[in-house]
Design an enzyme around this catalytic site. Structure first.
Site, PDB file in Angstrom:
ATOM      1  N   HIS A  81      86.822 -58.588   1.932  1.00  0.00           N
ATOM      2  CA  HIS A  81      86.298 -59.211   0.728  1.00  0.00           C
ATOM      3  C   HIS A  81      86.901 -60.593   0.585  1.00  0.00           C
ATOM      4  O   HIS A  81      88.084 -60.791   0.817  1.00  0.00           O
ATOM      5  CB  HIS A  81      86.644 -58.380  -0.507  1.00  0.00           C
ATOM      6  CG  HIS A  81      86.049 -58.933  -1.765  1.00  0.00           C
ATOM      7  ND1 HIS A  81      84.752 -58.666  -2.140  1.00  0.00           N
ATOM      8  CD2 HIS A  81      86.557 -59.757  -2.707  1.00  0.00           C
ATOM      9  CE1 HIS A  81      84.502 -59.304  -3.272  1.00  0.00           C
ATOM     10  NE2 HIS A  81      85.569 -59.981  -3.630  1.00  0.00           N
ATOM     11  N   ASP A 160      82.333 -50.461 -13.619  1.00  0.00           N
ATOM     12  CA  ASP A 160      82.617 -51.858 -13.269  1.00  0.00           C
ATOM     13  C   ASP A 160      81.401 -52.732 -13.532  1.00  0.00           C
ATOM     14  O   ASP A 160      81.520 -53.820 -14.094  1.00  0.00           O
ATOM     15  CB  ASP A 160      83.045 -51.966 -11.806  1.00  0.00           C
ATOM     16  CG  ASP A 160      83.134 -53.425 -11.376  1.00  0.00           C
ATOM     17  OD1 ASP A 160      83.980 -54.136 -11.933  1.00  0.00           O
ATOM     18  OD2 ASP A 160      82.326 -53.846 -10.522  1.00  0.00           O
ATOM     19  N   ARG A 167      81.803 -58.657 -19.760  1.00  0.00           N
ATOM     20  CA  ARG A 167      82.796 -59.736 -19.638  1.00  0.00           C
ATOM     21  C   ARG A 167      82.095 -61.072 -19.435  1.00  0.00           C
ATOM     22  O   ARG A 167      82.520 -62.097 -19.971  1.00  0.00           O
ATOM     23  CB  ARG A 167      83.734 -59.452 -18.461  1.00  0.00           C
ATOM     24  CG  ARG A 167      84.743 -58.333 -18.752  1.00  0.00           C
ATOM     25  CD  ARG A 167      85.435 -57.870 -17.478  1.00  0.00           C
ATOM     26  NE  ARG A 167      86.088 -58.965 -16.789  1.00  0.00           N
ATOM     27  CZ  ARG A 167      86.276 -59.042 -15.475  1.00  0.00           C
ATOM     28  NH1 ARG A 167      85.839 -58.064 -14.690  1.00  0.00           N
ATOM     29  NH2 ARG A 167      86.876 -60.071 -14.944  1.00  0.00           N
ATOM     30  N   SER A 182      88.107 -54.876 -10.673  1.00  0.00           N
ATOM     31  CA  SER A 182      86.677 -54.935 -10.387  1.00  0.00           C
ATOM     32  C   SER A 182      86.443 -54.956  -8.874  1.00  0.00           C
ATOM     33  O   SER A 182      85.638 -54.187  -8.345  1.00  0.00           O
ATOM     34  CB  SER A 182      86.079 -56.186 -11.047  1.00  0.00           C
ATOM     35  OG  SER A 182      84.727 -56.335 -10.692  1.00  0.00           O
ATOM     36  N   LYS A 186      85.308 -51.303  -6.395  1.00  0.00           N
ATOM     37  CA  LYS A 186      84.118 -51.240  -5.540  1.00  0.00           C
ATOM     38  C   LYS A 186      84.490 -50.914  -4.101  1.00  0.00           C
ATOM     39  O   LYS A 186      83.789 -50.159  -3.423  1.00  0.00           O
ATOM     40  CB  LYS A 186      83.353 -52.567  -5.624  1.00  0.00           C
ATOM     41  CG  LYS A 186      82.577 -52.684  -6.927  1.00  0.00           C
ATOM     42  CD  LYS A 186      81.804 -53.978  -7.038  1.00  0.00           C
ATOM     43  CE  LYS A 186      82.718 -55.112  -7.421  1.00  0.00           C
ATOM     44  NZ  LYS A 186      82.024 -56.264  -8.003  1.00  0.00           N
TER      45      LYS A 186
END
Lengths: 435, 435
Positions: A81, A160, A167, A182, A186
């Protein structure tokens, strides 16, 4: 448990128990706790923070709010990520390379927003490429091809998704515990056993300075450890764009070039590093040195490129585009910016380049905006390069939009010049990892 | 204007313009800005504060959200407000006294919540007393009788009502700018030309320490000045209850006693002070000294008591109860607490006495709870008093409820004793006023 008391405690700087956090998250997911209470709580978290234990509990609750993929039959699965930056096409290169080295890659990616491009948008440059695989299709393709790059399925960490949407409209995005949980929820829900993270630092990234990037990295590593995941986090420079290309098809083209040994130095450096970390974390290599050898081989022997071809074909995309990049979507016109005098590039402001790409149609201002796959910017020089007077330093790929002029000005303004020699920027700024 | 940007600015410690605050308040009142954005904004205000200018703008917007009473035909109208405490029955005494001195009193009061009693609840001890006058009825009665004490009408500062309801369930009550603007917007909308405020300080009050009470007082004075109102703010002690009686009919009885020259010293002191300030601010007296003479006369000659009788009769209450307090609702049983040994009272914790009164049914835990007018506590000694062994120091008026035992224990636990002499507590801790 009274919701107001939990909000008040966080407001006053206190901490919540694991059960209290789970009560909030599950209640919110089931619509039993209204948005207005959750947004007040989120604002309190933004301003008061969360302990490591609270952050791990929040992550666990978000994972528990939905399904969790079990990928253990594929052995040890490593996910990657990036927190997002301008010109970050790493996934497009590293995922095929790692898969070519025998490590299964099941990557769920996102779309671009603001000046940060999205892997899914980029992949859609391959005509027909599908990003909405079901879980069953994902598993079948992972089995068959060893690589999947698709969108997030709705049944993973729904809390999430719901919290993020709230948010986004309540000014409660920038809180490290919320960002970290968050991302990690995932990854955990998607079945990863290890994660290699790239936290971007600089004007073109969400984290503007090294200290906050390091804090985010440490938080994500701690969450991973709390959930039994191995986590490696690189902190990398995002003061200037990564590589030379910014824009969807343009970045795909650069990714293909990198798989053909023709990538720009910084992109290749990052790809080798991330790929090697993934092989080590996936226990497909003993150490970084041997992992790098394998990654280099997958570039040299074309097996990485072959894997990209397989991926594109498996997800319905036009695989001919991999070998003939001229088939990729292309902008009708290229504006070439030339140096008014000979000088060294002192800075290429990533945020301005990113905003320029949005003006060109290559990025979105808000969710759901359409995107132009063809447009973007190709840098012809980066920090430390010397450009002769009259030589090009950037190309702006335009599709005759209202924002073109502003985009071109932004690209021009993104460059800072120096008569004296300028050192190249350091790409890798740090590494924070679990054992 | 984007709501998220305004929330983000406040979150980051910035300030909003008058127009931006008005945009938020009017949008929220019209349901164009959702609760979840307003609660996030409110939490940001709790943790980041508001400038004096922002607070004045917030107040002005809340006033502008509804009607504003015009009382100018009555001359200069002075309102009073207490931030609430245990045993605070000041309005019941001071309003008739001031009206008896010729100053019109149009007071909109509230109901009790938590350990803080409400004037409306207390007045309902007079069988038949109506607290829901319309604006027309209020004006007619003010003309005829010179005094009205009723509930807040819905058309005054509706934004405040809506925002307060949201703050109540989102942990965003304790912010001085929000508290101050809520109080002052109602006073301004109700047509006051001047306000005399009593900010309670101590365990039985919302403000636990002198510093925060002074900050609230300064904020309210500044709001008043910004709106052209004269404001006087007394800071008074709420570490122990005010007077001796706590509970609805019990407090009414004490208020009547005070109007008959039989009130406890601290209550009488506060009533004289607040009454005199009101006469000065209403320009019915030249200075505090001459105002005090007039207040004392209204007590001595019975004109204050007569005005209370008129008020009760005008609003449909049983006026016989004013002269025969034995007609007021009374608890079936009185538990008398006696001193285990001779000692001085060192403390009477106002919060514990207040919570005890809730257990007895005299207060509400949440809005809409029914209330028992009969029950409560009567102190027989206060800080500094010496109590002989075996003598009563408190009476608990019970109506055979589940919480009685706990209430009695709370009252017992509220008293701290000392073998040595203890000085009496200072009642008036400070005064902050506009010119």
């Amino acid at each position: 448990m009274r919701v107001v008391e939990l909000i008040e405690r966080k407001r006053d700087g206190g901490t919540l128990s694991v059960a209290e956090i789970d009560f909030l998250v599950q209640g919110f997911t089931k619509d039993e706790i209204p948005d207005y209470q959750m947004s007040a709580f989120a604002m309190a978290v933004v301003l008061r923070g969360m302990s490591a234990k609270e952050t791990a509990a929040l992550t666990a609750s978000m994972v528990a709010s939905g399904e969790r993929l079990d990928l253990s039959r594929f052995g040890r699965v490593v996910d990657k990520h990036s927190t997002g930056g301008v010109g970050d096409k790493t996934t497009l290169v590293v995922a095929p390379l790692v898969a070519a080295c025998g490590a299964p890659v099941a990557k769920m990616s996102g779309r671009g927003l603001g000046f940060s491009g999205g892997t899914l948008d980029k992949l859609e440059s391959f005509a027909g490429y599908r990003v909405d695989l079901t879980t069953a299709q994902l598993l079948a393709q992972l089995e068959r091809v060893g690589i999947v790059v698709t969108g997030q399925t709705a049944d993973l960490a729904p809390a999430d998704g719901k919290l993020y949407a709230l948010r986004d409209v309540t000014g409660t995005v920038p809180a490290i515990p919320l960002i970290a949980s968050s991302i990690m929820s995932k990854k955990i829900a998607a079945g990863a056993h290890a994660v290699v993270l790239d936290v971007k630092v600089g004007s073109g990234a969400f984290m503007k300075d090294r200290a906050s990037a390091a804090a985010l990295a440490r938080t994500m590593v701690a969450i991973g450890v709390a959930h039994g995941l191995a986590v490696t986090c690189e902190l990398t420079d995002m003061e200037q764009p990564l590589g030379l290309a910014v824009g969807n098809a343009l970045e795909v083209q650069e990714a293909i070039a990198a798989l053909r040994r023709e990538g720009p130095a910084d992109l290749v450096r990052l790809v080798r590093l991330a790929g090697a970390e993934m092989l080590v974390r996936g226990r497909r290599a003993r150490d970084l040195a041997s992992a790098l050898v394998r990654i280099d081989r997958a570039i040299a022997d074309g097996s990485g490129l072959a894997k990209l071809r397989e991926l594109v074909a498996a997800q319905g995309g036009d695989e001919r585009m991999v070998d003939e990049p001229s088939r990729l979507p292309a902008a009708p016109r290229i504006e070439v910016l030339r140096a008014p005098r000979t000088a060294y590039v002192a800075a290429v402001a990533a945020d301005r380049i990113g905003i320029a790409s949005v003006h060109l149609g290559a990025g979105r201002e808000k969710k759901g905006d359409p995107i132009d796959l063809r447009t973007g910017i190709v840098l012809r020089a980066k920090v430390g390069d010397r450009v002769e007077r009259g030589e090009p330093y950037a190309e702006v790929h335009v599709a005759e939009r209202a924002g073109d002029r502003e985009a071109i000005d932004l690209v021009r303004g993104a460059f800072r010049w120096s008569a004296a020699r300028v050192p190249r920027r350091r790409l890798v700024l740090g590494r924070i990892a679990s054992r």
